[in-house]
Design an enzyme around this catalytic site. Structure first.
Site, PDB file in Angstrom:
ATOM      1  CG  HIS A 116      -1.954  -1.093   1.172  1.00 60.21           C
ATOM      2  ND1 HIS A 116      -2.588  -1.469   2.322  1.00 60.21           N
ATOM      3  CD2 HIS A 116      -2.312  -1.774   0.139  1.00 60.21           C
ATOM      4  CE1 HIS A 116      -3.370  -2.546   2.125  1.00 60.21           C
ATOM      5  NE2 HIS A 116      -3.202  -2.800   0.646  1.00 60.21           N
ATOM      6  CG  PHE A 139       1.100 -10.387   4.005  1.00 62.21           C
ATOM      7  CD1 PHE A 139       1.441 -11.038   5.201  1.00 62.21           C
ATOM      8  CD2 PHE A 139       0.337 -11.156   3.048  1.00 62.21           C
ATOM      9  CE1 PHE A 139       1.288 -12.248   5.749  1.00 62.21           C
ATOM     10  CE2 PHE A 139       0.300 -12.597   3.614  1.00 62.21           C
ATOM     11  CZ  PHE A 139       0.732 -13.084   4.501  1.00 62.21           C
ATOM     12  CB  CYS A 140       0.499  -3.367   3.856  1.00 65.02           C
ATOM     13  SG  CYS A 140       0.263  -2.990   5.527  1.00 65.02           S
ATOM     14  CB  ALA A 141      -0.023  -6.238  -0.671  1.00 64.47           C
TER      15      ALA A 141
END
Length: 490
Positions: free
Chosen positions: A135, A382-384
């Site tokens: 992100h 995982f911020c994706a």
């Protein structure tokens, strides 16, 4: 390395790495009351520190002082050290510091925000990025321009044809191509120099988020006049065995020499009048306030150690771990591995493996690894989020349903997977510890009675908690079940 060794030496060998990790022998408690040496497999989020980096910082601290403009001995020494750390951070990726500058920030996230904030955006500007991105290499661009996300195939590889089509469809409007050097989920290494050639042939800048690439592979941004040159690159010390709050952004001096800095205050000016300001030249122009000099020293020490060992030796070792892990994981009943799994593909992958066991929620599996085996991993998205959903084959209807549930406060069905990410110091024994517990889970040999917390989406065994105060008595602690963490910093 034992305490009797000279930590100032520069002839490090690969076999020195594991013993140089602080806390490598730390024992942690298990649900059955026993203790085992901790196996840390969450290096993709943040690495432990090299003792060498810690020791070098310790040697520096008696001389710590405010940098730049001070006339005392300590200030002059600290200033020269701080300036040299910029050089070390730049040469680590092969940057020509005649025309390029090294800017210290807190982390890669701040680096991308600074880069985006400092662009002279125009109406209609476009940024092309990928569905693979953390992100941190997506959200900052959205604040300034229209962002196009290039898709990936079922294994997670970037769709290069779609990338070329996006440039063709937005000819003359693309300001940046922003791409990760290596995925924090599949470990896939992108062809960054080929991407740079495409960007430059279309009049765009190339930015590489190297947070996941820099600790694992040698990087050369190439000369400025090379078509494959990386215009801007960023990486973080906390993923490179120096978690002391510093990150690096490298790019052309010319880019940062115009316009106002995105943060102003002390240290960024040559002179201030009541009605006018003359800004300093970069990097000072972009480093407002008192800088993190000790963090820069720690990063420089870690870089020296990595370079002394050799990034190729580190890559070869991590490749051995990945090959061994994947071959063994394939033998676990119900195992699902995301991303490349065939031997001929694994050379193009850093030490990251994302997986699930069929029928076991990813949050529950991560909890089991922790409390029943003493293994630290990470689970979730995982911020994706877009990339994870693509790898999980989520449809639009499924995604919308999960989004509505999360917004209503129920994370029971939060999509995700479990990730094991290796550092240069991990060994085959660490991998085998992971494989052993995965087989036990697949056989249903679980000791705890795990309960779901719908609010957080986490699992925890009933009637069990850690006694953190036994290990670190300097703070008071909340019950483990009340501690939730959904993000991964870059």
């Amino acid at each position: 390395m034992t305490p009797s060794h000279d930590h100032r030496r520069c002839n490090w060998k690969f076999e020195d790495l594991r013993g140089n990790i602080m806390g490598i022998d730390t024992e942690v408690p298990l649900i059955d009351g026993s203790r085992v040496p901790y196996v840390f497999l969450d290096n993709g989020a943040s690495t432990p520190t090299f003792r060498h980096a810690f020791d070098v910082m310790g040697e520096f601290m008696p001389f710590y002082s405010g940098v730049h403009r001070g006339t005392g001995f300590k200030s002059i020494l600290a200033t020269q050290v701080f300036d040299e750390t910029h050089v070390i951070a730049g040469t680590f990726v092969g940057a020509d510091l005649t025309d390029n500058t090294v800017i210290f920030v807190k982390n890669t996230t701040e680096a991308v925000n600074k880069l985006a904030n400092r662009c002279d955006w125009k109406e209609g500007d476009v940024v092309i990025t990928t569905m693979m991105e953390h992100h941190s290499d997506d959200l900052p661009w959205r604040r300034h321009a229209r962002v196009i996300h290039i898709g990936v195939d079922d294994k997670g590889y970037l769709d290069m044809e779609q990338l070329r089509e996006a440039f063709a469809a937005n000819k003359g409007r693309v300001r940046f191509l922003a791409a990760t050097g290596a995925s924090n989920i599949t470990g896939i290494i992108n062809p960054i120099h080929e991407l740079a050639e495409i960007a430059h042939s279309n009049g765009a800048y190339m930015f590489v988020d190297a947070a996941q690439l820099a600790p694992h592979r040698a990087i050369d941004v190439l000369p400025d006049d090379n078509p494959g040159h990386i215009d801007f690159i960023a990486y973080s010390a906390h993923k490179m065995y120096a978690p002391y709050g510093i990150g690096v952004l490298i790019g052309p001096k010319e880019y940062f020499s115009h316009g106002e800095p995105d943060m102003v205050g002390g240290g960024v000016v040559d002179i201030v009048e009541l009605d006018q300001v003359a800004w300093s030249a970069p990097p000072a122009r972009e480093e407002a306030g008192s800088p993190n000099v000790p963090g820069a020293v720690g990063l420089a020490a870690a870089i020296h150690m990595l370079q002394s060992v050799g990034m190729n030796a580190i890559a070869e070792h991590e490749s051995t771990l990945v090959n061994h892990a994947i071959e063994k994981m394939k033998e676990v009943p119900g195992m699902l591995i995301y991303g490349p799994v065939e031997k001929d593909e694994l050379h193009n992958k850093v030490g990251v493996i994302a997986f699930d066991i069929a029928g076991v929620p990813h949050a529950k599996l991560a909890a089991i690894l922790s409390v029943e085996a003493g293994i630290g991993v990470r689970n979730g998205c995982f911020c994706a989020h877009p990339y994870v959903k693509r790898l999980l084959q989520y449809g639009e209807e499924d995604s919308q349903k999960v989004t509505e549930e999360i917004l209503s406060g129920d994370r029971t069905n939060l999509p995700g997977m479990v990730r094991a990410s290796f550092g240069c110091y991990n060994n085959i024994e660490d991998v085998d510890r992971l494989i052993d517990i995965l087989h036990r889970v697949a056989r249903g040999e679980i000791k705890g009675d795990y309960e779901l917390d719908r609010r957080s989406g986490t699992y925890w065994p009933r009637n069990f908690d850690y006694s953190f105060s036994e290990y670190f008595p300097h703070f008071s602690f909340r019950p483990t079940r009340s501690i939730t963490n959904f993000n991964e910093a870059s």
